[in-house]
Design an enzyme around this catalytic site. Structure first.
Site, PDB file in Angstrom:
ATOM      1  N   ARG A 227       0.854  -1.177   0.000  1.00 53.24           N
ATOM      2  CA  ARG A 227       0.000   0.000   0.000  1.00 53.24           C
ATOM      3  C   ARG A 227       0.894   1.232   0.000  1.00 53.24           C
ATOM      4  O   ARG A 227       2.006   1.215   0.526  1.00 53.24           O
ATOM      5  CB  ARG A 227      -0.928   0.007   1.222  1.00 53.24           C
ATOM      6  CG  ARG A 227      -2.075  -0.988   1.140  1.00 53.24           C
ATOM      7  CD  ARG A 227      -3.108  -0.513   0.112  1.00 53.24           C
ATOM      8  NE  ARG A 227      -4.271  -1.389   0.049  1.00 53.24           N
ATOM      9  CZ  ARG A 227      -4.400  -2.389  -0.813  1.00 53.24           C
ATOM     10  NH1 ARG A 227      -3.416  -2.678  -1.644  1.00 53.24           N
ATOM     11  NH2 ARG A 227      -5.492  -3.120  -0.829  1.00 53.24           N
ATOM     12  N   HIS A 275      -0.480   0.961 -10.308  1.00 52.82           N
ATOM     13  CA  HIS A 275      -1.278   0.051  -9.480  1.00 52.82           C
ATOM     14  C   HIS A 275      -1.907  -1.058 -10.330  1.00 52.82           C
ATOM     15  O   HIS A 275      -3.121  -1.280 -10.313  1.00 52.82           O
ATOM     16  CB  HIS A 275      -2.375   0.821  -8.732  1.00 52.82           C
ATOM     17  CG  HIS A 275      -2.802   0.152  -7.455  1.00 52.82           C
ATOM     18  ND1 HIS A 275      -3.180   0.853  -6.334  1.00 52.82           N
ATOM     19  CD2 HIS A 275      -2.907  -1.156  -7.113  1.00 52.82           C
ATOM     20  CE1 HIS A 275      -3.515   0.015  -5.371  1.00 52.82           C
ATOM     21  NE2 HIS A 275      -3.357  -1.217  -5.826  1.00 52.82           N
TER      22      HIS A 275
END
Length: 312
Positions: A227, A275
């Site tokens: 993350r 991502h």
């Protein structure tokens, strides 16, 4: 057969995609946008990823919230997630395999110096670059959940010495998994590739900082796939400029999309992807949610239940 109404609070998939790729085949399920709900008190199940602050409060009898992703840090802190709501995350073997392949690409490319060959091709240089055998290229994997475990197995099968780091020590399939702050200095100092797949919790936020970078080797790569909140971006830039680690591959950042003014875009030692390391298809989301709903109705254990005390 009774019908279960499911509220879609998802910000990733279009509602029609979820219908066409899976929910449409489950006739006992009915997927609704929040604004389509006529009786909020009748809603017991919701699926989502990043609902707004007040989105859950409108459903007083909500009992089950299904994340469409493996990470649930954005849901755990939601003000509407009271103790009576069970939270489950996506557990998708295909997604874990995608993550493992993405991780292996970066590890192998750095180890074999594959990123240097395009410039050599352009210069018409036929030259073999030195490459150590995989057995001399230790890899550390931070996080030993579904993603970390799948990644570790793939890299171990390729001949890399893999060591994991997680909440508790153990051994799985010949791979050592260490735990605790005391294990990090030696682990990071030995590894030539550090792959971060940790969940984001209060204890792991900011874990990739100046202190940890100082523990890493000058010839190591950081592969940041967990993350964005794990990484202190300013510390990374300073560490790369100082030569430790040598390079970083970032698939997640603190702010996404990464702002155009971020110095990470132009840093010569940073590789950025938007991502994309692993994704859940709409079909996989629909199938996993439908399967868990059948278990929920039958009073059976759910798959992917989140332990809120641990944060994952």
């Amino acid at each position: 057969m009774s019908v279960t109404d499911i509220v879609c609070l998802c910000s990733i998939y279009d509602l029609k995609d979820l219908y066409s790729e899976g929910f449409g085949g489950h006739q006992e399920l009915r997927l609704l946008r929040p604004e389509e709900v006529e009786d909020p008190a009748a809603i017991e199940v919701a699926i989502g990823f990043a609902p707004g602050p007040g989105d859950l409060a409108g459903f007083p009898n909500l009992r089950l919230l299904c994340s469409v992703g493996a990470g649930v840090d954005g849901l755990l802190t939601h003000p509407g997630l009271h103790d009576g709501i069970a939270l489950v995350r996506m557990v998708n073997p295909e997604q874990a395999r995608m993550m493992a392949g993405f991780s292996a690409y970066h590890v192998v490319a750095w180890h074999r110096r594959l990123w240097e060959y395009p410039a050599m091709q352009e210069a018409r240089r036929w030259e073999t670059l030195d490459a150590t055998p995989p057995s001399s290229f230790p890899v550390a994997i931070l996080g030993w959940g579904n993603m970390g475990r799948a990644t570790g197995r793939v890299l171990a099968d390729l001949g890399y010495p893999v060591t994991g780091w997680a909440g508790s020590p153990r051994e799985e399939g010949g791979i050592r998994v260490l735990a605790g702050e005391a294990a990090l200095p030696d682990l990071l100092n030995e590894a030539r590739a550090v792959v971060n797949l940790l969940p984001l919790t209060d204890t792991t936020r900011g874990i990739l900082d100046a202190e940890r970078f100082a523990m890493m080797r000058e010839d190591a790569i950081l592969v940041q796939l967990g993350r964005g909140g794990h990484l202190v971006e300013g510390d990374l830039i300073a560490a790369l400029d100082a030569g430790r680690p040598a390079v970083a591959a970032l698939d997640v950042t603190e702010t996404e999309p990464l702002p155009p003014e971020s110095p990470l875009w132009s840093h010569p030692k940073v590789r950025i992807t938007p991502h994309v390391a692993s994704e859940n298809s709409a079909e996989a989301v629909a199938g996993a949610v439908a399967a868990n709903l059948r278990r929920w109705r039958a009073g059976e254990p759910l798959v992917g239940v989140v332990d809120r005390s641990r944060g994952y």
